[in-house]
Structures are given as structure tokens and as C-alpha cells.
Design a protein around this motif. Structure first.
Motif, PDB file in Angstrom:
ATOM      1  N   LYS A  26      30.158  39.670  44.652  1.00 48.37           N
ATOM      2  CA  LYS A  26      31.484  39.594  45.248  1.00 48.37           C
ATOM      3  C   LYS A  26      31.988  38.166  45.139  1.00 48.37           C
ATOM      4  O   LYS A  26      31.208  37.225  44.929  1.00 48.37           O
ATOM      5  CB  LYS A  26      31.473  40.052  46.704  1.00 48.37           C
ATOM      6  N   ALA A  27      33.280  38.011  45.277  1.00 44.40           N
ATOM      7  CA  ALA A  27      33.885  36.682  45.258  1.00 44.40           C
ATOM      8  C   ALA A  27      33.946  36.139  46.681  1.00 44.40           C
ATOM      9  O   ALA A  27      33.872  36.901  47.658  1.00 44.40           O
ATOM     10  CB  ALA A  27      35.277  36.740  44.651  1.00 44.40           C
ATOM     11  N   ASP A  28      34.077  34.830  46.810  1.00 41.55           N
ATOM     12  CA  ASP A  28      34.257  34.234  48.129  1.00 41.55           C
ATOM     13  C   ASP A  28      35.648  34.525  48.665  1.00 41.55           C
ATOM     14  O   ASP A  28      35.823  34.834  49.841  1.00 41.55           O
ATOM     15  CB  ASP A  28      34.024  32.723  48.067  1.00 41.55           C
ATOM     16  N   SER A  29      36.640  34.415  47.794  1.00 46.69           N
ATOM     17  CA  SER A  29      38.007  34.740  48.198  1.00 46.69           C
ATOM     18  C   SER A  29      38.860  34.962  46.963  1.00 46.69           C
ATOM     19  O   SER A  29      38.509  34.553  45.848  1.00 46.69           O
ATOM     20  CB  SER A  29      38.612  33.623  49.061  1.00 46.69           C
ATOM     21  N   LEU A  30      39.973  35.629  47.176  1.00 47.41           N
ATOM     22  CA  LEU A  30      40.951  35.907  46.130  1.00 47.41           C
ATOM     23  C   LEU A  30      42.307  35.473  46.656  1.00 47.41           C
ATOM     24  O   LEU A  30      42.708  35.882  47.753  1.00 47.41           O
ATOM     25  CB  LEU A  30      40.952  37.401  45.811  1.00 47.41           C
ATOM     26  N   VAL A  31      42.996  34.628  45.904  1.00 48.38           N
ATOM     27  CA  VAL A  31      44.281  34.078  46.332  1.00 48.38           C
ATOM     28  C   VAL A  31      45.358  34.448  45.309  1.00 48.38           C
ATOM     29  O   VAL A  31      45.166  34.244  44.107  1.00 48.38           O
ATOM     30  CB  VAL A  31      44.211  32.538  46.482  1.00 48.38           C
ATOM     31  N   VAL A  32      46.456  34.995  45.783  1.00 48.99           N
ATOM     32  CA  VAL A  32      47.610  35.284  44.931  1.00 48.99           C
ATOM     33  C   VAL A  32      48.733  34.335  45.310  1.00 48.99           C
ATOM     34  O   VAL A  32      49.151  34.282  46.475  1.00 48.99           O
ATOM     35  CB  VAL A  32      48.085  36.744  45.083  1.00 48.99           C
ATOM     36  N   ARG A  33      49.211  33.576  44.344  1.00 50.08           N
ATOM     37  CA  ARG A  33      50.361  32.689  44.534  1.00 50.08           C
ATOM     38  C   ARG A  33      51.535  33.318  43.800  1.00 50.08           C
ATOM     39  O   ARG A  33      51.623  33.240  42.577  1.00 50.08           O
ATOM     40  CB  ARG A  33      50.061  31.288  44.004  1.00 50.08           C
ATOM     41  N   TRP A  34      52.404  33.936  44.562  1.00 52.15           N
ATOM     42  CA  TRP A  34      53.507  34.684  43.972  1.00 52.15           C
ATOM     43  C   TRP A  34      54.572  33.750  43.425  1.00 52.15           C
ATOM     44  O   TRP A  34      54.946  32.769  44.084  1.00 52.15           O
ATOM     45  CB  TRP A  34      54.136  35.599  45.017  1.00 52.15           C
ATOM     46  N   MET A  35      55.037  34.045  42.205  1.00 53.09           N
ATOM     47  CA  MET A  35      56.168  33.300  41.681  1.00 53.09           C
ATOM     48  C   MET A  35      57.387  33.630  42.543  1.00 53.09           C
ATOM     49  O   MET A  35      57.743  34.791  42.717  1.00 53.09           O
ATOM     50  CB  MET A  35      56.429  33.696  40.220  1.00 53.09           C
ATOM     51  N   GLY A  36      58.019  32.596  43.068  1.00 50.10           N
ATOM     52  CA  GLY A  36      59.115  32.788  44.005  1.00 50.10           C
ATOM     53  C   GLY A  36      58.726  32.439  45.415  1.00 50.10           C
ATOM     54  O   GLY A  36      59.573  32.325  46.299  1.00 50.10           O
ATOM     55  N   GLY A  37      57.420  32.233  45.642  1.00 51.39           N
ATOM     56  CA  GLY A  37      56.955  31.827  46.965  1.00 51.39           C
ATOM     57  C   GLY A  37      56.091  32.885  47.624  1.00 51.39           C
ATOM     58  O   GLY A  37      56.225  34.080  47.377  1.00 51.39           O
TER      59      GLY A  37
END
Length: 634
Positions: free
Chosen positions: A508-519
Motif C-alpha cells: 500500500k502507499a503511505d498517501s495519495l494526493v490529488v492536486r486539481w488543476m483550477g485549485g
């Protein structure tokens, strides 16, 4: 001589290490039978990956040149069916298509297709034509909406790319053009620039008007160049949260070199930073690949070329010029060697960064192909990333097809957790007068196994529906893996918009981060591996939460300098004790805060400058309880 010896050694080594091919050519077994039919010379073609019918299995559109185009529907059993006829693309039958890119331009939940062209087919005479936008009606059909969307300008177009330039959630469109207004025959063109019809063309940028039309806005954005363009890509090279534009040009030594435009959002403006960033390379640029090969948090770029192709390493900060490192990294291969040992000049087109073996780092595939009709074998290359150096794989990898390659794409067509490859090959334009074997489009199934993986599909709401231009970050075992959702890259092509990550032996991963274009940023902690995760921008449940008590939250997370802790709902003691631990369990900081210093149930912690980027834990002592929270330092 030393280069040849090293190359032969690496090929022999790969043959020893891999008794079975790492990729298997499954083209015929998968039901794919397609050639790009070249029209009067070398131009085209590309492919684009999409799931047009929302069945969870990715399909592929392949340009046909002066021949038939193809929309291969994934049958979910390892095979494809060409549904181009029933899907409504008959308007393409009389034009010479080049490449394709996909996006949900009207945000109705279905992916649409934009196709570039260079000419109409009229008794082998060259007549310029428009490009085409086909809107997906959601029922397996596509409707030609080119004119109503304002995209019916007559151009000689090659590559295109989607990206949200103004961060309004609707995908905008860049179209790369080659000739101004070409007349005559393409097979008479020899690269000598002339005035008028064979002069370099102006590229175009179309701003999406709330999903109902596009407005050509090159002048508004200050994009006034001309060049012999093979397209471009939208990418955030300077990590400032907006999409910049890279333009690649053929014959850069005779016309316009490559160009880099910095997006000045919120202003409607591009600034030409080509020279300042070392991007203005005068070359025969054919395609471009994007990836953070050294895991430093900045995107790097590989631009295909005749002979040696430049590898541009991003130095960070956004204003430090790229370093050209193709020789240092082992990606310079100006001479290719066939299975018979024949040496031929490299002519490279499509290119893809991808983690083919799921070991966390990005490898590199290069699709090669001779100029047509001068038919010479030009084998494709797979360069394996080994500790930041790229090692040439040999014939045992199963990818060294010597046909007339152009565009290439990666996608997991069989949903088994590893990335497969599709390469678009041209037909022979003329009989070369000697025996040479070439093949059509090739589909290579990935046969590697053993490492874990994670796939992430974005479902935008205020952002682009497929998340084009957004970034997905996976933190695992102290590494930060980044993927930028593709809106068009390689050569006249577009890869899958599903982000794929190799996890090596991590389950498993430690965390997953999504940075959306537009904020907007969404974080999911400890996602299990070997699955596809869909991140819906509108659904917050399960995000920004850790396994501990949910009423204590940290924000912003990831953190730069300051971190706030909301501790509402607790009867606070006289003081709150905080301890910060590294991922390895070392105590790196601590803080005691008196109750009277806590405003609105919020505690502020300033990160020491000595803390390096990575995964950390905040231990919060509130009364008799000790609450553990995970956060990420950028």
C-alpha cells in the motif's frame, strides 16, 4: 567503439536476465489490423486512448492518414473490435488525418475526440482541409460538431493537446500547424523553406467557452510565432499550479526552434521563456514525453529528434534553465542496430515515460521510424531506468520492431495492473526496390509480474472531467511519485488519463494526493495497492482523514511552512503537547501550547527549516489521549 561495446553488453545482459520476453506482440490476437496510410510523404500518425463507452476498459482511436481511421472498442476479454463505421466518423473518409486527442469538452460526462488533418483526398491532389471535433453522445455515437464549435479553420495541422489554460474547468485546445498554405506535392518537399505556401505556419490556441464553443485566442495570449510545428504539450514545468505550453518544431535550425511559453494566470497571457529556460533547441523535434525521472518533484522532458534526442532535466525553482543530459543519462542513441547487426541513423517520433516494471521509477520507450519513402529498418527502443541511469534493453524485451513507427501510447488495456504499449506504424509510400519487411500498428502486452501497483482515475467537477493537467502524487517508502494527467503528448498522440504507479514490494502507499488543476487538494491515506481508485472531486468522505479520531484535523496537508490543527469538540487540558516524528520514528520537533493561547480551537505549528520533504506524524496529547495524525512536508 566503446558505445557499441556497451550497447552490445547491455543487450547480452538483458537476454540473460530475461529468458521470456518482457512484452509480447499480441496485435493479431487482439483483433487489431491497421496501417497508417501515408499521403505523399512522411507526415503522421497518432493514436489516443479513451474509454468512450464508460465500461471501465480503455479503447483507442487510431488515425488512418489517407486510409481508414479506426476506433477500437475494448471487448474486455483481451480483444478489440473496430467500430469506426457505426460510431459516426464517415466525415473523415475524404481527409488525410494525422493525430488525435480526447477530452470532455462540454462536461457532459463523455469523452470527445479532436482529430487533426493536413488535406482532403482528391485524386492524389493536395487540398487543405479543416480539423474535426466529434462530440460523444453517450450512446456509442459521435457527432461532427466542428463548425458549431468554431474549429473549422482550414489548416495544415499535425499534433494537438488539451489543457485548462485559464483554470475554469473546461479543456482548452492547442493546435500545432506545419505549413502556412501548402500547395503542390508533399513528396517533392525536401526541407528547403520557401515563401508563401511552404512557409512556416502559425499555431493556434482555442479557449473553451463554457463547453459550447471555442474562441481562437492566440493574439490575446501573445502567441505570435510561426514554425514547422509537430504539436506541443500543456505542462506545469514551474510548479506554480497553472499549465504552461511547450511547442516543438521541425527544422528548428532553418525556421523556429522549440518554444516554451510560461502561463501568467490569472492574466490572459503567455511569456516566451524559451531562451531563458534553455528550451529553444534548434532541432528536428518530433514528439515529447513528460515525467519526473529522478523523483525530485519537478517534471523532466524528452524531445525526440533525428539522431540524438535531448533529455531536459528540470533544475527546479521555475527560473533555472533545464540541463540537457541525454549523454550523461544514457539516452543518446544516434545509431540503431537491427537484429542482423546493421547500423542505421535513428529517426525518433513517439516517446513515453512509463514504469513498465512497477519498480517505482520511470522508464523510457522511444518509437522510431525511417523517413518515408526511404525505407530503412529503425528499431524501437526501451530504456530502463536503473538508479537514475537509462540502460538500453535488447531484443529480448520484445519491443524492437523495425517498422515505420510514428506515434505511441501507453495504457493498461487488459486491466492487469501493468502498462501496455501501442505503436502506430506507417505503410510504405513507395516500393523501395529492395526487400524490406514492415508491419502495421503494433500492440505489445506487458508480461512483467511480481511488483505491486496503484491506478488512479480522476473525476473532476469544477476541474476538467478527466482531470487533464491535474497532478496525482503517491508517497510510498519515502518516495514521492508524480503523474501529470495527459492532454496530448508523444507524437500526435495521447496516453491514458488514468495515472499509473508502480509500488515495487509495497502493498500500500503511505498517501495519495490529488492536486486539481483550477485549485483544490484531496488526500487519501494508506490506499491499498493493486487496485484502481476513482477520486471524485465532489466526494470528500474518506479523504483528508486518518485512521485515528476524525474530529482532529490538520490543514493544509501537504504542508509548506505552517500547519494548523483543529481540536474542536474536546475539553482541553491546561496545555496541549505536540510531538513530530519522521517516517522512521525519530522525534524531530515538539511544542507545548497553553490553553489560553489556542484561538477558536486551532493550534498553529511552524515547521523547522531543517525538515526535509517527506512523510511525518504529529502526536497530539489532549488530556489522557494521544492522537496520531499523518502529514506530508513539501
Amino acid at each position: 567503439m566503446r558505445r557499441v561495446v556497451l550497447m552490445v553488453f547491455s543487450m547480452l545482459l538483458s537476454s540473460v536476465l530475461y529468458a521470456q520476453e518482457l512484452f509480447t506482440d499480441v496485435t493479431e490476437a487482439a483483433g487489431i489490423a491497421h496501417y497508417f496510410q501515408v499521403f505523399q510523404g512522411t507526415f503522421g500518425g497518432g493514436a489516443a486512448v479513451l474509454d468512450f463507452n464508460h465500461d471501465g476498459h480503455e479503447d483507442v482511436f487510431i488515425a488512418g492518414g489517407s486510409g481508414k481511421n479506426a476506433l477500437y472498442k475494448n471487448n474486455r476479454n483481451g480483444t478489440f473490435t473496430n467500430v469506426i463505421e457505426e460510431a459516426g466518423f464517415s466525415d473523415l473518409d475524404t481527409v488525410v488525418t494525422q493525430g488525435a486527442v480526447c477530452a470532455d469538452v462540454n462536461k457532459d460526462g463523455y469523452t470527445d475526440i479532436f482529430i487533426t488533418t493536413i488535406a482532403s483526398v482528391n485524386n492524389d491532389q493536395f487540398t487543405a482541409a479543416t480539423n474535426f471535433l466529434f462530440i460523444n453522445d453517450g450512446n456509442g455515437k459521435f457527432v461532427n460538431k466542428t463548425k458549431s464549435y468554431g474549429l473549422n479553420e482550414i489548416t495544415f495541422s499535425t499534433g494537438a493537446a488539451f489543457g485548462d489554460v485559464n483554470k475554469d474547468g473546461f479543456p482548452d485546445l492547442f493546435v500545432g500547424n506545419y505549413f502556412n498554405k501548402f500547395k503542390g506535392r508533399l513528396d517533392d518537399y525536401n526541407g528547403v523553406l520557401t515563401e508563401g505556401e511552404q512557409a512556416p505556419a502559425a499555431d493556434l490556441i482555442y479557449i473553451n467557452n463554457n463547453g459550447g464553443s471555442f474562441v481562437e485566442s492566440s493574439e490575446v495570449y501573445g502567441m505570435d510565432h510561426t514554425g514547422l510545428g509537430f504539436g506541443g504539450i500543456f505542462t506545469d514545468y514551474d510548479n506554480d499550479g497553472d499549465l504552461d505550453l511547450m511547442v516543438i518544431n521541425d527544422f528548428g535550425n532553418r525556421a523556429t526552434p522549440n518554444l516554451l511559453y510560461r502561463n501568467e494566470y490569472p492574466e490572459k497571457a503567455f511569456t516566451d521563456v524559451s531562451t531563458a529556460m534553455g528550451f529553444d533547441i534548434a532541432m528536428n523535434a518530433m514528439g515529447v514525453g513528460i515525467g519526473d525521472y529522478n523523483l525530485d518533484g519537478w517534471m523532466d522532458y524528452f524531445i525526440t529528434n533525428i539522431s540524438s534526442s535531448p533529455f531536459l532535466e528540470n533544475q527546479g525553482q521555475g527560473d533555472i534553465p533545464f540541463l540537457e543530459k541525454t549523454k550523461q543519462l544514457g539516452t543518446s542513441h544516434p545509431i540503431l542496430y537491427t537484429a542482423q547487426g546493421q547500423g542505421v541513423p535513428a529517426i525518433s517520433w513517439g516517446v513515453n515515460f512509463f514504469d513498465y516494471d512497477n519498480d517505482m521509477d520511470l522508464d523510457l520507450h522511444i518509437a522510431n521510424g525511417c523517413l518515408n519513402p526511404s525505407i530503412l529498418p529503425n528499431p524501437n527502443l526501451l530504456l530502463e531506468n536503473i538508479n537514475g541511469q537509462f540502460v538500453l534493453g535488447g531484443p529480448s524485451y520484445g519491443l524492437s520492431d523495425p517498422s515505420i513507427g510514428r506515434g505511441s501510447v501507453t495504457f493498461d488495456y487488459d486491466n492487469d495492473g501493468d502498462l501496455d504499449l501501442l505503436v502506430v506504424n506507417q505503410s510504405q509510400y513507395r516500393d523501395p526496390g529492395y526487400v524490406v519487411e514492415t508491419q502495421g500498428v503494433r500492440l505489445f502486452r506487458n508480461e512483467t509480474a511480481g511488483n505491486n501497483w496503484l491506478k488512479v482515475k480522476l473525476q473532476g467537477q469544477t476541474a476538467d472531467k478527466n482531470g487533464i493537467g491535474s497532478r496525482v502524487e503517491v508517497y510510498v517508502n519515502g518516495n514521492k511519485l508524480i503523474r501529470e494527467i495527459d492532454g496530448g503528448s508523444s507524437h500526435e498522440s495521447q496516453n491514458s488519463t488514468i495515472a499509473h504507479f508502480g509500488l515495487a514490494n509495497a502493498t500500500k502507499a503511505d498517501s495519495l494526493v490529488v492536486r486539481w488543476m483550477g485549485g483544490g487538494v484531496q488526500t487519501l491515506y494508506e490506499p491499498e495497492g493493486n487496485q484502481l481508485i476513482t477520486v471524485d472531486q465532489a466526494v470528500i468522505t474518506g479523504l483528508d482523514a486518518s485512521p485515528s479520531l476524525p474530529s482532529v484535523t490538520l490543514y493544509p496537508n501537504p504542508v509548506n511552512h505552517y500547519l494548523k490543527m483543529s481540536v474542536g469538540g474536546f475539553r482541553l487540558a491546561e496545555e496541549v503537547h505536540l510531538e513530530v516524528y519522521s517516517f522512521q520514528g525519530q522525534l524531530v520537533d515538539q511544542l507545548k501550547v497553553k490553553r489560553e493561547d489556542i484561538e477558536d480551537s486551532t493550534i498553529l505549528w511552524k515547521a523547522p527549516h531543517s525538515l526535509r520533504p517527506g512523510i511525518y506524524f504529529m502526536k497530539i496529547y489532549i488530556g489522557p489521549e494521544a492522537i496520531l495524525r499523518r502529514f506530508i512536508m513539501e
